[in-house]
Scaffold this active site. Structure first.
Site, short mmCIF file in Angstrom:
data_model
loop_
_atom_site.label_atom_id
_atom_site.label_comp_id
_atom_site.label_asym_id
_atom_site.label_seq_id
_atom_site.Cartn_x
_atom_site.Cartn_y
_atom_site.Cartn_z
N GLY A 130 44.12 57.23 29.90
CA GLY A 130 44.01 58.64 30.83
C GLY A 130 45.07 59.27 30.79
O GLY A 130 45.42 60.46 30.77
N ALA A 153 44.42 55.46 33.44
CA ALA A 153 43.70 55.24 34.69
C ALA A 153 43.97 54.07 35.25
O ALA A 153 44.39 52.97 34.58
CB ALA A 153 41.96 55.39 34.51
N GLU A 212 41.78 51.42 25.51
CA GLU A 212 40.59 50.96 26.37
C GLU A 212 39.74 49.89 26.07
O GLU A 212 39.16 49.12 26.62
CB GLU A 212 39.69 52.11 26.51
N1 COA Z 1 46.47 50.50 35.78
C1 COA Z 1 46.91 50.05 36.91
N2 COA Z 1 48.16 49.28 37.06
C2 COA Z 1 48.93 49.62 36.00
C3 COA Z 1 48.38 49.96 34.55
C4 COA Z 1 47.16 50.68 34.85
N3 COA Z 1 46.71 51.36 33.86
N4 COA Z 1 49.48 50.07 33.92
C5 COA Z 1 50.39 49.40 34.33
N5 COA Z 1 50.20 49.22 35.55
C6 COA Z 1 51.11 48.48 36.53
C7 COA Z 1 51.02 47.03 36.39
O1 COA Z 1 49.81 46.31 36.64
C8 COA Z 1 52.25 46.54 37.11
O2 COA Z 1 52.16 46.26 38.44
P1 COA Z 1 52.75 44.98 39.06
O3 COA Z 1 54.38 45.22 39.18
O4 COA Z 1 51.98 45.25 40.50
O5 COA Z 1 52.06 43.90 38.56
C9 COA Z 1 53.35 47.68 36.63
O6 COA Z 1 52.40 48.71 36.54
C10 COA Z 1 54.31 47.63 35.68
O7 COA Z 1 53.50 47.26 34.33
P2 COA Z 1 53.79 45.96 33.20
O8 COA Z 1 52.50 45.78 32.80
O9 COA Z 1 54.35 44.83 34.49
O10 COA Z 1 54.93 46.56 32.52
P3 COA Z 1 55.21 46.42 31.09
O11 COA Z 1 56.21 46.87 30.47
O12 COA Z 1 54.96 44.74 30.81
O13 COA Z 1 53.86 46.89 30.12
C11 COA Z 1 52.17 48.30 29.56
C12 COA Z 1 53.80 48.02 30.01
C13 COA Z 1 51.98 49.96 29.59
C14 COA Z 1 52.24 47.78 27.92
C15 COA Z 1 51.21 47.61 30.37
O14 COA Z 1 51.30 47.76 31.63
C16 COA Z 1 49.76 48.03 30.07
O15 COA Z 1 49.10 47.72 29.03
N6 COA Z 1 49.11 48.66 30.89
C17 COA Z 1 47.66 49.05 30.91
C18 COA Z 1 47.59 50.29 29.63
C19 COA Z 1 46.20 50.60 29.53
O16 COA Z 1 45.22 49.81 29.03
N7 COA Z 1 45.57 51.76 29.82
C20 COA Z 1 44.60 52.38 29.58
C21 COA Z 1 43.65 52.14 31.01
S1 COA Z 1 42.00 52.60 30.98
#
Ligand code: COA
Length: 259
Positions: free
Chosen positions: A110, A65, A133
């Site tokens: 999600g 999400a 989460e």
């Molecule tokens: N919600 C909103 N934005 C998200 C997102 C999410 N769940 N997951 C990734 N993004 C965005 C990042 O903020 C970033 O945006 P920006 O370029 O404007 O800063 C972009 O997507 C790329 O992500 P980034 O974190 O830079 O990539 P990464 O390769 O370093 O890391 C992940 C990848 C998946 C490990 C990391 O993005 C992450 O932990 N995301 C959240 C996962 C999560 O907790 N999901 C459950 C949510 S309830």
């Protein structure tokens, strides 16, 4: 169909829905989740062999999400958000044609939940599944605490939810979370299409009943065995059962009409 955050591609009876926010790793913001609902509601009106759900780009299926929308949520709108996700994922789970997730990269929160609402999952080698989460001080809210147990059992499901660890495609395959791991996204899509085309040669009403009966197993207050007896019996009102049986006896391929 035109969407802001989805691609809709209907070809040879197979609808491919692509979550298309690659710059945000296809995170499900409010707009996107509502578009997913609209897409599946529209899909119900189409004559389809099956549906593929995937993510744009090579890095993510869906990274969860959209976290940026969590700021400022109160109890009431958090409940509405979770309920809306539940309703949409039930809609997917209850489709009468097969829905296959092609998981090409991160399927977190999600995203993992979306893939689990689909009937089958095919992963690419870079797929990573997780329910992270608790890192944010929340829990899964789109059915993840319930569906992950259904696929991998209580011990492993609890471990993933409690530790926020990610598992790779091969581990997901070993645990029974995914059906296949394919070499890359295009072979995974090809595999999904082959499975859908194979299922399309069977009796469509029977296929819908298989999905219904399987869902019935997990429904509170429903006796799945009774459900199966009634579903089995209901098929004997269809022309397809006559066609299927006669085709077998006449040693020819059946031509099902879906009625
Ligand atoms: N919600 C909103 N934005 C998200 C997102 C999410 N769940 N997951 C990734 N993004 C965005 C990042 O903020 C970033 O945006 P920006 O370029 O404007 O800063 C972009 O997507 C790329 O992500 P980034 O974190 O830079 O990539 P990464 O390769 O370093 O890391 C992940 C990848 C998946 C490990 C990391 O993005 C992450 O932990 N995301 C959240 C996962 C999560 O907790 N999901 C459950 C949510 S309830």
């Amino acid at each position: 169909m035109e969407f802001k955050n989805l691609l809709w591609n209907l070809e040879d009876g197979i609808l491919t829905i692509t979550i298309n926010r690659a710059d945000k790793l296809n995170a499900l913001n409010g707009e996107t989740i509502v578009e997913i609902q609209t897409a599946f509601e529209q899909a119900k009106q189409e004559t389809l062999k099956g549906i593929i759900v995937t993510g744009a780009g090579e890095k993510a299926f869906v990274a969860g999400a959209d976290i940026s929308e969590f700021n400022g949520l109160n109890i009431d709108n958090a409940k509405a958000l979770a309920q809306r996700g539940h309703d949409i994922f039930f809609l997917i789970e209850q489709m009468s044609v097969p829905v296959i997730a092609v998981v090409n990269g991160f399927a977190l929160g999600g995203g993992c939940e979306l893939s689990m609402a689909c009937h089958l999952r095919i992963a690419t080698p870079n797929a990573k599944f997780g329910q992270p989460e608790v890192n944010l001080g929340i829990i899964a809210g789109y059915g993840g605490t319930q569906r992950l147990i259904q696929y991998i059992g209580k011990a492993k499901a609890l471990e993933l939810h409690l530790t926020a660890d990610m598992i790779d495609a091969q581990t997901a395959l070993n645990l029974g979370l995914v059906n296949y791991v394919e070499a890359d996204k295009s072979t995974a899509i090809e595999k999904a299409k082959n499975i859908i085309n194979k299922i399309a040669t069977k009796g469509p009403v029977a296929i819908a009943k298989v999905i219904e009966c399987t869902n019935a197993y997990f429904k509170d207050g429903v006796d799945g065995f009774d459900y199966e007896v009634n579903a089995f019996a209901s098929l004997f009102h269809t022309e397809d059962v006559k066609e299927g049986v006669n085709a077998f006896l006449e040693k020819r391929k059946p031509e099902f009409k879906g009625k």
